[in-house]
Scaffold this active site. Sequence first.
Site, mmCIF file in Angstrom:
data_model
loop_
_atom_site.group_PDB
_atom_site.id
_atom_site.type_symbol
_atom_site.label_atom_id
_atom_site.label_comp_id
_atom_site.label_asym_id
_atom_site.label_seq_id
_atom_site.Cartn_x
_atom_site.Cartn_y
_atom_site.Cartn_z
ATOM 1 N N HIS A 161 1.933 8.669 1.615
ATOM 2 C CA HIS A 161 2.609 8.051 2.756
ATOM 3 C C HIS A 161 2.775 6.550 2.535
ATOM 4 C CE1 HIS A 161 3.568 7.241 6.994
ATOM 5 N NE2 HIS A 161 2.651 6.303 6.952
ATOM 6 N N HIS A 166 5.971 3.416 2.905
ATOM 7 C CA HIS A 166 5.874 2.028 3.357
ATOM 8 C C HIS A 166 6.250 0.990 2.304
ATOM 9 C CE1 HIS A 166 4.307 2.400 7.399
ATOM 10 N NE2 HIS A 166 3.389 3.260 7.004
ATOM 11 N N GLU A 206 7.299 3.377 11.374
ATOM 12 C CA GLU A 206 6.904 4.737 11.017
ATOM 13 C C GLU A 206 8.057 5.739 11.110
ATOM 14 O OE1 GLU A 206 4.364 5.814 9.573
ATOM 15 O OE2 GLU A 206 2.897 4.216 9.815
ATOM 16 N N SER A 225 8.223 9.749 3.822
ATOM 17 C CA SER A 225 7.141 10.412 3.080
ATOM 18 C C SER A 225 6.969 11.860 3.511
ATOM 19 C CB SER A 225 5.825 9.651 3.281
ATOM 20 O OG SER A 225 5.442 9.647 4.644
#
Length: 328
Positions: A161, A166, A206, A225
């Site tokens: 993730h 990110h 997010e 992700s």
Amino acid sequence: MVDLDTFADKVLEMGEELDADHPGAKDAAYRARRSEITKIAKTYKTGQPIPHIEYTQIEIDTWSTVFNKLITMFPSHACREHQYVFPLLVQNCGYGPSTIPQLDGVSKFLKDCTGFTLRPVMGLLTSRDFLNGLAFRVFHSTQYIRHHSKPLYTPEPDVCHELLGHVPLFANPDFADFSQEIGLASLGASDDDIERLATIYWFTVEFGICRQDDNLRAYGAGLLSSFGELEYCLSGKPEMRPFEPSKVAQQKYPITEYQPVYFIAESFKDAQMRVREFANSMERPFSVRYNAYTESIEILDSKEKVLRYAQSIKSDMLTLVDALEKLA
């Protein structure tokens, strides 16, 4: 003035227990491995090289499954900033299907790009601690990986993730500025405002969607992700709304299923200005600014500090005017 070491000493550490419904909850070997990696993170101090993790073949195979699935979708679903940076990570940071990149090298790459750095963390932080970190251009990152039995699912952030979702965006200056804006707004905020800012973070960093060339593209790490939700978010099934922080902050959201609503940003700069306007409406006892030279936060709570800040702005404006005149 608040420095990073003072902030880091206050970061909340999470316990090493897994929820009963976690895929690895009943796997003693996995739990022991998680414990080993989180204990390594616990020893980290600001300024030290981020500890190197020797990943096992099972962990590399899990990474490989996730990596190979996602890269087939990035060209059609990821925003242009993510697509631009990803090959640079392959070239400079060891991204690829057979190797899990090390946080230390990735952090140095980000530092050179935007001033953001990674900090290893044991697990989930409180919303306040996590958002406060963004104010210092610090992103708290896990180093452990999801359970191998469900490589395309994780109930929590993991290294897939962080690194696939990110990191590419934190190398983009406009996105880095936008993310830091949320962090700066969190400093001195009330508990209620922290909850609102955390909700804004959820629907942007997010699970954010942006508009580019009349198309919708994903920029949120929770989407980039997740093979399943990345496909779903642009399928036309969920509801799309414009990004208006005051409304986003009130939106309820599920944690264990796909989002029924996404919010569309017109650009990262536009989103940053909207978050700044939202922060100005909050009741805080002081204003703050980030000093990139000292990598610290300056609390503007006196006339002298404000005047000194104004002088620095004036100097920057003179430089800007001079540059514009030379280009005319």
